[in-house]
Motif scaffolding. Structure first.
Motif, PDB file in Angstrom:
ATOM      1  N   LEU A  36       0.812  -1.215   0.000  1.00  0.00           N
ATOM      2  CA  LEU A  36       0.000   0.000   0.000  1.00  0.00           C
ATOM      3  C   LEU A  36       0.846   1.265   0.000  1.00  0.00           C
ATOM      4  O   LEU A  36       1.968   1.289   0.485  1.00  0.00           O
ATOM      5  N   ARG A  74      -2.998   4.351  -3.118  1.00  0.00           N
ATOM      6  CA  ARG A  74      -3.688   3.054  -3.191  1.00  0.00           C
ATOM      7  C   ARG A  74      -4.772   2.965  -2.096  1.00  0.00           C
ATOM      8  O   ARG A  74      -5.854   2.425  -2.335  1.00  0.00           O
ATOM      9  N   GLU A 118      -7.728   4.851  -3.374  1.00  0.00           N
ATOM     10  CA  GLU A 118      -8.395   4.084  -4.421  1.00  0.00           C
ATOM     11  C   GLU A 118      -9.287   2.993  -3.803  1.00  0.00           C
ATOM     12  O   GLU A 118     -10.446   2.830  -4.192  1.00  0.00           O
TER      13      GLU A 118
END
Lengths: 156, 438
Positions: free
Chosen positions: A143, A147, A150
């Motif tokens: 991560l 991310r 997202e």
């Protein structure tokens, strides 16, 4: 109270794996938590006590020993951020900060809208893909803050 | 680096590596067939594993064949007997068994069956940490597939050998990786380790003879039976044979789980496999085999990664999981994180451990936050000496004490600098997201 019929049948099968039915308790607590609202309620403890031939306090003793069993209501989504060493070295604190910011939940409690519970976890055994979090039982690894955005934006 | 012979990860990553058809297609269940069709005797299987010199991959490095031979003679002891596969992988830095279970579950199943045959086991339990859902599901699916193909259950491959394999989920407690804590947990109780003796081979699960083995240890067995003890003994080093799965994490360019011959210098793993320290930085400290083995300084990085060489430098090979800290990392911060971990994971039975881990955590935290004194550093050492070795029912207290003593031995300057400056000199690199009391 009693278990729903499907779980009752499942547990009848489960205990055949062991010479002593009590050994089924921990797997059964997992299944209860998965199917019956995301935490181990006092009613679940009573039902397990009856099924496994234990006192409710014995079930409580087991449930409270294991970090995976939740003894209070959880958010709709549960995010556990690993903060052990390998994750810490690769930015777990930045991931945690972002998760807190995005969800509005404090560590160890639910967000005001009840949507998220955020917790910190000790080593999850994904050290070579650090940092990571567990979202509703699924590992998300390697991560970074982008991310995290997202993944969490995908939930809303 | 000459290319070493690889076998552990031969199938991993291949399309459908978790299925019976791919496993069969690459020679899978051939070793079990050799055992059952030759047929080999129980003693022959155990002796092959002993001669191969396989050492357990769970942390202690105990010879697997010798462990198996501790199971009582079945002619004198007719009790039910059990085997447990310890898949409660929780030692910080360690994530190798997850790869095997997820990518090659039939390899573990075949190993279980051969071990079960050799020790006349009635039932095998694979105890998987509860968080490993994907590996658990892959293994369960593989067991179902193997059962349908007559490889698990009654009259395996048409022989007289029968064996059941059951999956069992843990629930997030590190202490259940300790074999007697695991057995308590499997029986449905809190994971409180049992005093030893009696040892599991005599009094284990439900009071019956039990052998507890790590995933990677068992995974090696079909290769040894298929290719022979002589083949295996050629790999690795003289006293630590075969390849091992090295998970390398932290500040490296390519963290990962690599298959490496035992005896490979740690530097080679760091540089050739993991691409060296990330961002062009230099090495500050490293753990050879999981957090409980303690931090080592850079000048020991040429040590061969195998049990005896690592022991000779005052550490332990452990699970072979290397954790790397670059020059910007703070060893006090790392110690605080690990002390917090052991504090969280102590089961609370023994006072030295219950109280000691909490004190270590509090003191490391105070020093890291800048409120520490020289007396605190002395107290860390006193506490650690009071917790270990061998002062408690299990080795969790030792696991907390060892990294404490190691950081004082190798990085005392950094502890002192925190005290003298009244803050963490590397604070910018170690900021917390928020105050989290656990």
């Amino acid at each position: 109270m009693a278990f729903p019929a499907a779980l009752q049948a499942e547990f009848e099968e489960l205990i055949k794996n062991y010479p002593d039915r009590k050994a089924g308790l921990i797997p059964a607590l997992h299944r209860c938590q998965e199917d019956l609202g995301g935490w181990i309620t006092p009613e679940i403890m009573e039902d397990c006590a009856e099924f496994f031939g234990l006192e409710p306090v014995e079930v409580y003793g087991v449930a409270s020993f294991y970090p995976m069993f939740k003894l209070k209501p959880q958010g709709e989504h549960v995010i556990g951020v690993c903060h052990n060493l390998s994750c810490d070295l690769r930015g777990a604190q930045a991931v945690l900060a972002r998760v807190i910011e995005k969800t509005g939940a404090k560590v160890g409690s639910r967000s005001a809208d009840g949507k998220f519970t955020v917790e910190v976890l000790e080593c999850q055994g994904a050290c070579t893909n650090a940092p990571m979090f567990d979202l509703d039982g699924v590992y998300h690894e390697d991560l970074d803050e982008a991310r995290v955005d997202e993944i969490l934006d995908g939930l809303r | 680096m000459s290319a070493p012979e690889l076998y552990l990860l031969e199938r991993a990553g291949r399309e459908g590596s978790e299925t019976l058809s791919v496993y069969h297609g690459s020679g899978g269940y051939k070793a079990l067939e050799k055992v059952l069709k030759t047929p080999l005797t129980q003693a022959e299987v155990i002796s092959e594993v002993r001669e191969a010199g396989l050492r357990g991959r769970g942390g202690a490095g105990f010879p697997t064949g010798l462990k198996w031979s501790f199971m009582p003679d079945h002619e004198k002891d007719s009790r039910k007997r059990y085997m447990v596969v310890n898949a409660d992988e929780s030692e910080p830095g360690t994530c190798k068994d997850r790869v095997l279970m997820r990518e090659d579950p039939h390899g573990l199943i075949e190993g279980c069956l051969i071990a079960a045959f050799a020790m006349r086991i009635d039932a095998v339990y694979i105890y998987v940490r509860g968080e490993y859902r994907k590996p658990y599901n892959r293994l369960q699916a593989a067991i179902d597939e193997a059962r349908a193909a007559g490889l698990v259950g009654d009259a395996i491959m048409g022989s007289e050998f029968s064996c059941e394999i059951h999956m069992h989920k843990g629930a997030g407690a590190y202490i259940c990786g300790e074999e007697t804590g695991l057995m308590e947990s499997l029986e449905g109780k809190r994971g409180h380790p049992r005093p030893k003796p009696p040892f599991p081979a005599g009094v284990g699960l439900w009071g019956q003879p039990t052998t507890v083995n790590n995933v990677e240890s068992i995974f090696n067995v079909p290769f040894i039976i298929d290719r022979g003890a002589t083949w295996f003994a050629r790999l690795g080093s003289e006293e630590s044979r075969g390849n091992f799965l090295c998970g390398i994490s932290g500040h490296v360019e390519r963290p990962g789980v690599y298959e490496v011959p035992l005896g490979t210098p740690a530097r080679e793993i760091l540089e050739d496999y993991a691409g060296g320290i990330w961002k062009g930085r230099s090495l500050k400290a490293w753990f050879p085999g999981g957090s409980s083995t303690g931090l080592l300084p850079p000048d020991l990085i040429d040590t061969p990664m195998e049990h005896d060489s690592i022991k000779a430098i005052g550490s332990m090979f452990g699970t072979g999981a290397m954790i790397i800290l670059d020059e910007t990392a703070c060893t006090v911060r790392a110690s605080e994180v690990l002390a917090r971990f052991y504090d969280h994971e102590s089961c609370g039975q023994c006072s030295q451990c219950r109280e000691g881990t909490e004190w270590l955590h509090q003191i490391f935290r105070r020093i890291e936050e800048g409120g520490g004194s020289m007396e605190d550093i002395a107290n860390l050492e006193r506490l650690a000496m009071g917790m270990a070795p061998g002062k408690t029912i299990c080795a969790l207290a030792d696991a907390a004490a060892i990294p404490t003593l190691a950081v004082i031995k190798h990085f005392k300057n950094e502890l002192v600098a925190h005290v003298e400056q009244g803050c963490c000199p590397l604070k910018a690199n170690t900021a917390r997201a928020q105050e989290v009391r656990v």
